[in-house]
Design a protein around this motif. Structure first.
Motif, short mmCIF file in Angstrom:
data_model
loop_
_atom_site.label_atom_id
_atom_site.label_comp_id
_atom_site.label_asym_id
_atom_site.label_seq_id
_atom_site.Cartn_x
_atom_site.Cartn_y
_atom_site.Cartn_z
N THR A 209 0.83 -1.20 0.00
CA THR A 209 0.00 0.00 0.00
C THR A 209 0.86 1.25 0.00
O THR A 209 1.89 1.32 0.70
CB THR A 209 -0.96 0.04 1.21
N GLY A 210 0.48 2.23 -0.82
CA GLY A 210 1.10 3.54 -0.73
C GLY A 210 0.62 4.24 0.53
O GLY A 210 -0.49 3.98 1.02
N LEU A 211 1.46 5.11 1.06
CA LEU A 211 1.10 5.88 2.25
C LEU A 211 1.12 7.37 1.91
O LEU A 211 2.18 7.96 1.75
CB LEU A 211 2.06 5.58 3.41
N PHE A 212 -0.06 7.95 1.77
CA PHE A 212 -0.18 9.38 1.49
C PHE A 212 0.19 10.14 2.76
O PHE A 212 -0.31 9.84 3.84
CB PHE A 212 -1.61 9.71 1.06
N ALA A 213 1.09 11.10 2.64
CA ALA A 213 1.63 11.84 3.78
C ALA A 213 2.45 10.94 4.70
O ALA A 213 2.72 11.29 5.85
CB ALA A 213 0.53 12.55 4.58
N GLY A 214 2.90 9.79 4.19
CA GLY A 214 3.66 8.85 5.00
C GLY A 214 5.06 8.57 4.50
O GLY A 214 5.78 7.78 5.12
N ALA A 216 6.27 6.67 2.23
CA ALA A 216 6.65 5.26 2.11
C ALA A 216 5.58 4.44 1.41
O ALA A 216 4.44 4.87 1.21
CB ALA A 216 6.90 4.67 3.51
N VAL A 217 5.98 3.20 1.05
CA VAL A 217 5.04 2.12 0.77
C VAL A 217 5.35 1.00 1.75
O VAL A 217 6.48 0.85 2.22
CB VAL A 217 5.13 1.60 -0.68
N ARG A 218 4.32 0.21 2.07
CA ARG A 218 4.49 -0.92 2.98
C ARG A 218 4.05 -2.21 2.31
O ARG A 218 3.17 -2.21 1.44
CB ARG A 218 3.67 -0.71 4.26
N ARG A 219 4.67 -3.32 2.77
CA ARG A 219 4.27 -4.64 2.32
C ARG A 219 3.79 -5.44 3.53
O ARG A 219 4.48 -5.52 4.56
CB ARG A 219 5.45 -5.37 1.67
N TYR A 220 2.59 -6.04 3.40
CA TYR A 220 2.00 -6.86 4.45
C TYR A 220 1.85 -8.29 3.97
O TYR A 220 1.52 -8.54 2.80
CB TYR A 220 0.61 -6.32 4.83
N ASP A 221 2.08 -9.26 4.86
CA ASP A 221 1.91 -10.66 4.48
C ASP A 221 0.41 -10.99 4.41
O ASP A 221 -0.44 -10.17 4.79
CB ASP A 221 2.66 -11.58 5.44
N PRO A 222 0.05 -12.17 3.89
CA PRO A 222 -1.38 -12.48 3.72
C PRO A 222 -2.18 -12.49 5.01
O PRO A 222 -3.42 -12.42 4.97
CB PRO A 222 -1.35 -13.88 3.07
N MET A 227 5.64 -6.60 6.80
CA MET A 227 6.87 -7.27 6.37
C MET A 227 8.00 -6.28 6.08
O MET A 227 9.15 -6.54 6.40
CB MET A 227 6.62 -8.11 5.12
N ALA A 228 7.66 -5.19 5.41
CA ALA A 228 8.70 -4.26 4.97
C ALA A 228 8.11 -2.89 4.73
O ALA A 228 6.90 -2.74 4.51
CB ALA A 228 9.36 -4.77 3.68
N GLU A 229 8.99 -1.89 4.77
CA GLU A 229 8.61 -0.52 4.45
C GLU A 229 9.71 0.07 3.58
O GLU A 229 10.90 -0.04 3.90
CB GLU A 229 8.43 0.31 5.72
N VAL A 230 9.33 0.68 2.47
CA VAL A 230 10.27 1.32 1.56
C VAL A 230 10.06 2.82 1.66
O VAL A 230 8.97 3.33 1.38
CB VAL A 230 10.06 0.85 0.10
N ARG A 231 11.10 3.54 2.07
CA ARG A 231 11.00 4.98 2.27
C ARG A 231 11.25 5.73 0.96
O ARG A 231 12.05 5.31 0.12
CB ARG A 231 12.02 5.45 3.32
N PHE A 232 10.55 6.85 0.79
CA PHE A 232 10.62 7.68 -0.41
C PHE A 232 11.13 9.08 -0.07
O PHE A 232 10.98 9.53 1.08
CB PHE A 232 9.23 7.80 -1.05
#
Length: 290
Positions: A209-214, A216-222, A227-232
């Motif tokens: 999911t993208g994070l508006f005003a965050g 970053a994007v995050r990855r969640y397991d099922p 699981m992870a966060e990618v900073r922008f």
């Protein structure tokens, strides 16, 4: 090492959204909602082409006849890039002129799932719909102000849908007839981490999911575990799509919307299209049977 997103197209979108990799074009398509623009990016050539839309355009997905389905404020349209023409197919909310269409995905059966929202971002008037082979149905999910998604699991049995202002992502089971059952909370974004924007599900069934005003994007397991966060380097990350010949490149749309002059000076790449190595592969982008 953590992935480092890089700007690959300096488009300066006010509200970039709806990225989708279209294999038949070997190109990424996306929109700028507020500037009423449709963009196509060819990564092998490093070039882009753009079209004007006749209204705010929330999403674009490939359709069966080689055209596209697009969500304008007035409804679902067929878009022919060669003729730059738009043909209205369905106006699900003609009685709600303050609403607009906002995000969409296509399931493995060709069903087009999309949401609406209050353009003023206040009233709980946003709903989710499915369009398949000319039949438009309302999902029955509770209305919210800003819908995002939906996104669908690889096997087509789970629908993920976002209440952006509520900072919640929900998961609902899709029955064989397309009806929805057993809605449950999938993930909740904590205060200060931004607002969940467009969701995407990868080939492993993990949700991004993208994070508006965050920032970053995050990855969640099922199961909904982070699981992870990618900073922008920009605050408003709206949505990612997996592209490239093996669907192993993540492209991310971003937005300048809501940023002050000083914030824009500090974020010169705000509104650009970014790319990064997600360490995962995406699902095939299905063709809408509209």
């Amino acid at each position: 090492m953590a992935p480092v997103p890089e700007s690959v197209l300096s488009v300066g979108a006010t509200l970039g959204e709806g990225p989708v990799w279209v294999a038949r074009d070997a190109a990424l398509w996306f929109v700028d909602i507020k500037e009423k623009r449709i963009h196509r990016f060819d990564p092998d050539l490093g070039v882009a082409r753009s079209w004007d839309a006749p209204g705010q355009v929330g999403w674009i997905v490939p359709a069966q006849d080689g055209s596209f389905a697009v969500g304008l404020q007035s409804g679902v349209h067929r878009f022919d890039p060669d003729a730059a023409g738009f043909t209205l197919l369905h106006a699900p909310e003609a009685d709600r002129p303050g609403n607009r269409l906002n995000d969409a995905t296509v399931d493995p059966a060709g069903g087009l799932w999309f949401g609406s929202m209050d353009d003023g971002e206040e009233a709980d008037s946003g709903r989710f719909y499915r369009l398949h082979q000319g039949r438009l149905t309302e999902s029955g999910l509770p209305p919210v102000s800003i819908t995002n998604g939906p996104a669908v699991s690889p096997d087509g049995t789970l629908l993920y849908h976002t209440d952006t202002l509520g900072r919640r992502i929900w998961r609902t089971r899709i029955a064989a007839d397309g009806t929805l059952h057993d809605t449950a909370l999938f993930a909740e974004i904590e205060d200060g981490a931004g607002y969940p924007d467009g969701p995407t599900v990868d080939a492993e069934g993990c949700l991004w999911t993208g994070l508006f005003a965050g920032w970053a994007v995050r990855r969640y397991d099922p199961a909904g575990g982070l699981m992870a966060e990618v900073r922008f380097p920009v605050a408003n990350v709206t949505k990612i799509a997996f592209g490239g010949p093996d669907l192993s490149t993540a492209y991310a749309t971003t937005a300048r919307k809501g940023l002050t002059r000083d914030q824009l000076l500090a974020q010169p790449c705000a509104g650009d299209l970014f790319a990064f190595d997600p360490g995962a592969r995406g699902q095939t982008s299905y063709i809408a049977a509209i």
